[in-house]
Design a protein around this motif. Structure first.
Motif, PDB file in Angstrom:
ATOM      1  N   ALA A 154       0.922  -1.241  -0.043  1.00  0.00           N
ATOM      2  CA  ALA A 154      -0.003  -0.064   0.026  1.00  0.00           C
ATOM      3  C   ALA A 154       0.824   1.415   0.020  1.00  0.00           C
ATOM      4  N   TYR A 155       2.176   1.190   0.015  1.00  0.00           N
ATOM      5  CA  TYR A 155       2.932   1.964  -0.203  1.00  0.00           C
ATOM      6  C   TYR A 155       3.841   1.989  -1.288  1.00  0.00           C
ATOM      7  N   GLN A 156       4.440   3.305  -1.514  1.00  0.00           N
ATOM      8  CA  GLN A 156       5.492   3.171  -2.486  1.00  0.00           C
ATOM      9  C   GLN A 156       6.827   4.391  -2.475  1.00  0.00           C
ATOM     10  N   TYR A 157       8.076   4.149  -2.925  1.00  0.00           N
ATOM     11  CA  TYR A 157       8.855   4.949  -2.884  1.00  0.00           C
ATOM     12  C   TYR A 157       8.877   6.269  -3.992  1.00  0.00           C
ATOM     13  N   ARG A 158       8.720   7.339  -3.152  1.00  0.00           N
ATOM     14  CA  ARG A 158       8.350   8.666  -4.134  1.00  0.00           C
ATOM     15  C   ARG A 158       9.415   9.555  -3.705  1.00  0.00           C
ATOM     16  N   LEU A 159       9.812  10.412  -5.026  1.00  0.00           N
ATOM     17  CA  LEU A 159      10.651  11.349  -5.040  1.00  0.00           C
ATOM     18  C   LEU A 159       9.847  12.768  -4.559  1.00  0.00           C
ATOM     19  N   CYS A 160      10.343  13.192  -3.453  1.00  0.00           N
ATOM     20  CA  CYS A 160       9.662  14.577  -2.844  1.00  0.00           C
ATOM     21  C   CYS A 160      10.725  15.625  -2.887  1.00  0.00           C
ATOM     22  N   TRP A 161      10.099  16.925  -2.880  1.00  0.00           N
ATOM     23  CA  TRP A 161      10.796  18.043  -2.840  1.00  0.00           C
ATOM     24  C   TRP A 161       9.866  19.154  -2.434  1.00  0.00           C
ATOM     25  N   ALA A 162      10.726  20.592  -2.086  1.00  0.00           N
ATOM     26  CA  ALA A 162       9.876  21.443  -1.325  1.00  0.00           C
ATOM     27  C   ALA A 162       8.546  22.098  -2.736  1.00  0.00           C
ATOM     28  N   ASP A 163       7.777  22.986  -2.146  1.00  0.00           N
ATOM     29  CA  ASP A 163       7.126  23.716  -3.029  1.00  0.00           C
ATOM     30  C   ASP A 163       7.865  24.175  -4.266  1.00  0.00           C
ATOM     31  N   SER A 164       7.262  23.863  -5.563  1.00  0.00           N
ATOM     32  CA  SER A 164       7.969  24.140  -6.703  1.00  0.00           C
ATOM     33  C   SER A 164       8.457  25.578  -6.938  1.00  0.00           C
ATOM     34  N   ALA A 165       7.709  26.561  -6.179  1.00  0.00           N
ATOM     35  CA  ALA A 165       8.086  27.901  -6.299  1.00  0.00           C
ATOM     36  C   ALA A 165       9.442  28.178  -5.599  1.00  0.00           C
ATOM     37  N   PHE A 166       9.968  27.312  -4.783  1.00  0.00           N
ATOM     38  CA  PHE A 166      11.266  27.370  -4.212  1.00  0.00           C
ATOM     39  C   PHE A 166      12.279  26.293  -4.658  1.00  0.00           C
ATOM     40  N   VAL A 167      12.065  25.623  -5.679  1.00  0.00           N
ATOM     41  CA  VAL A 167      12.916  24.559  -6.096  1.00  0.00           C
ATOM     42  C   VAL A 167      13.950  25.184  -7.015  1.00  0.00           C
ATOM     43  N   SER A 168      15.153  24.892  -6.697  1.00  0.00           N
ATOM     44  CA  SER A 168      16.454  25.610  -7.687  1.00  0.00           C
ATOM     45  C   SER A 168      16.395  24.816  -9.107  1.00  0.00           C
ATOM     46  N   THR A 169      17.187  25.182  -9.884  1.00  0.00           N
ATOM     47  CA  THR A 169      17.310  24.371 -11.438  1.00  0.00           C
ATOM     48  C   THR A 169      18.158  23.354 -10.921  1.00  0.00           C
ATOM     49  N   THR A 170      19.120  23.322  -9.909  1.00  0.00           N
ATOM     50  CA  THR A 170      19.829  21.895  -9.624  1.00  0.00           C
ATOM     51  C   THR A 170      19.095  20.604  -8.980  1.00  0.00           C
ATOM     52  N   THR A 171      17.865  21.328  -8.268  1.00  0.00           N
ATOM     53  CA  THR A 171      16.960  20.335  -7.709  1.00  0.00           C
ATOM     54  C   THR A 171      16.034  19.724  -8.487  1.00  0.00           C
ATOM     55  N   ARG A 172      15.770  20.737  -9.600  1.00  0.00           N
ATOM     56  CA  ARG A 172      14.809  20.176 -10.660  1.00  0.00           C
ATOM     57  C   ARG A 172      15.439  18.998 -11.587  1.00  0.00           C
ATOM     58  N   ARG A 173      16.679  19.525 -11.897  1.00  0.00           N
ATOM     59  CA  ARG A 173      17.675  18.532 -12.658  1.00  0.00           C
ATOM     60  C   ARG A 173      17.857  17.178 -12.009  1.00  0.00           C
ATOM     61  N   TRP A 174      18.223  17.370 -10.590  1.00  0.00           N
ATOM     62  CA  TRP A 174      18.353  16.199 -10.082  1.00  0.00           C
ATOM     63  C   TRP A 174      17.071  15.147 -10.004  1.00  0.00           C
ATOM     64  N   VAL A 175      15.943  15.703  -9.790  1.00  0.00           N
ATOM     65  CA  VAL A 175      14.769  15.119  -9.503  1.00  0.00           C
ATOM     66  C   VAL A 175      14.577  14.251 -10.919  1.00  0.00           C
ATOM     67  N   ASN A 176      14.730  14.991 -12.152  1.00  0.00           N
ATOM     68  CA  ASN A 176      14.837  14.356 -13.320  1.00  0.00           C
ATOM     69  C   ASN A 176      15.578  13.387 -13.763  1.00  0.00           C
ATOM     70  N   LEU A 177      16.867  13.476 -13.147  1.00  0.00           N
ATOM     71  CA  LEU A 177      17.997  12.470 -13.369  1.00  0.00           C
ATOM     72  C   LEU A 177      17.496  11.145 -12.439  1.00  0.00           C
ATOM     73  N   LEU A 178      16.976  11.370 -11.108  1.00  0.00           N
ATOM     74  CA  LEU A 178      16.687  10.385 -10.446  1.00  0.00           C
ATOM     75  C   LEU A 178      15.486   9.394 -10.935  1.00  0.00           C
ATOM     76  N   LEU A 179      14.618  10.278 -11.623  1.00  0.00           N
ATOM     77  CA  LEU A 179      13.293   9.543 -12.175  1.00  0.00           C
ATOM     78  C   LEU A 179      13.899   8.791 -13.500  1.00  0.00           C
ATOM     79  N   GLN A 180      14.639   9.320 -14.322  1.00  0.00           N
ATOM     80  CA  GLN A 180      15.472   8.664 -15.212  1.00  0.00           C
ATOM     81  C   GLN A 180      15.978   7.522 -14.938  1.00  0.00           C
ATOM     82  N   ALA A 181      16.744   7.315 -13.879  1.00  0.00           N
ATOM     83  CA  ALA A 181      17.462   6.170 -13.596  1.00  0.00           C
ATOM     84  C   ALA A 181      16.455   5.069 -13.043  1.00  0.00           C
TER      85      ALA A 181
END
Length: 312
Positions: free
Chosen positions: A278-305
């Motif tokens: 009933a659970y899954q592993y999820r990538l989480c980050w702060a409110d998108s208004a405060f997300v840096s370019t580096t954070t966005r890039r690494w979220v996408n890299l981890l999802l790609q992995a």
């Protein structure tokens, strides 16, 4: 006679708020003065100035000892969060400061999933300074304790600002050497005589990480879970015990993904007799208004992995 409109309340001075934030983390005003590289009197004056502006006391004072009162504790949480957001906003305005990223996750994910993918992730973004915070504690993303978290979240109520990384299920897993030492095929009844390993955890709705009691109730054919099960408080540690050939683990298929692909673990019953999660592993980050370019890039890299589409 003109009515005087109520003026917008004036914000306390940033210096006083900063002094308060440091003092709230320290054991004494003396320690705060050392961290700020100012005198003890300067710290006391800034705290008094802030208390006067707010019209409340923030500390219990007894002799030279001070401690936050309830009002101070509540304010400290908000001030720390606000100052962290200001710091992160300032960092985003300085391109050279955008290259540090703090990733927090459980020990199991860090050792059994992330570690094997880190070299490729580093090659994809070699300039980032990665801080890996691997532990079982929940970090506050909103206050800046981490930039990205890999969290075990309920599938029917995922947290905001998150994306599925790994689906999960639970199945009996063992090393090839352990199975070779026992007669095959193994039945549910046979399991009761083997060394069993698990790392059960349940939330308030009795959902979470399955234990052997759950598995035997579903597939035991009248056999109940035996005594003598080895229990770990970490999914990763339980999995490693089975990889080392010390028993059969009711393992997370998400965390065991690489060990299964490499043949270090095998499913005792093939694709059958697994419990859904009933659970899954999820990538989480702060409110998108405060997300840096580096954070966005690494979220996408981890999802790609993980073979998932990008979030940004």
């Amino acid at each position: 006679m003109k009515l005087k409109l109520n003026a917008q309340p004036r914000l306390p001075s940033l210096k006083a708020l900063h002094t308060f934030e440091v003092a709230s983390r320290c054991a004494s005003f003396t320690e705060a003065a050392e961290e700020l590289n100012v005198t003890l009197g300067a710290v006391s004056r800034q705290i008094r100035h802030l208390e006067n502006e707010l019209g409340v006391e923030l500390f219990h004072r007894k002799g030279n000892a001070v401690a936050l009162n309830e009002t101070g504790k509540r304010l400290a949480i908000d001030v720390t969060r606000a100052l962290t957001l200001l710091q992160k906003a300032s960092d985003r305005a300085r391109p050279e400061q955008q290259q540090t990223l703090k990733l927090t996750c459980t020990l199991g994910i860090a050792s059994h999933w992330l570690a094997a993918r880190l070299p490729a992730l580093r090659r994809a973004d070699p300039d980032v300074s990665l801080v890996l915070d691997a532990n079982e504690s929940l970090r506050d993303l909103a206050s800046g304790e981490a930039d990205i978290a890999i969290r075990y979240s309920p599938t029917d109520n995922p947290p905001p600002h998150s994306h599925e990384l790994l689906a999960d299920a639970f199945a009996p897993l063992a090393s090839p050497s352990f199975l070779d030492a026992h007669s095959a095929p193994i039945t549910a009844a046979d399991l009761a005589s083997l060394q069993l390993i698990h790392s059960p955890w349940k939330d308030g709705h009795k959902l979470g990480v399955a234990g052997w009691q759950d598995w035997f109730a579903a597939f035991g054919e009248g056999t109940t879970a035996p005594r003598g099960i080895i229990t770990f408080n970490s999914v990763g540690h339980a999995l490693q015990e089975a990889i080392d050939g010390n028993g059969v683990v009711l393992g997370s298929l998400a965390v065991a993904e690489d060990a299964l692909a490499a043949g270090r673990l095998v499913r005792v019953f093939g694709e059958n007799q697994q419990l859904p999660a009933a659970y899954q592993y999820r990538l989480c980050w702060a409110d998108s208004a405060f997300v840096s370019t580096t954070t966005r890039r690494w979220v996408n890299l981890l999802l790609q992995a993980a073979g998932k589409p990008p979030a940004f």
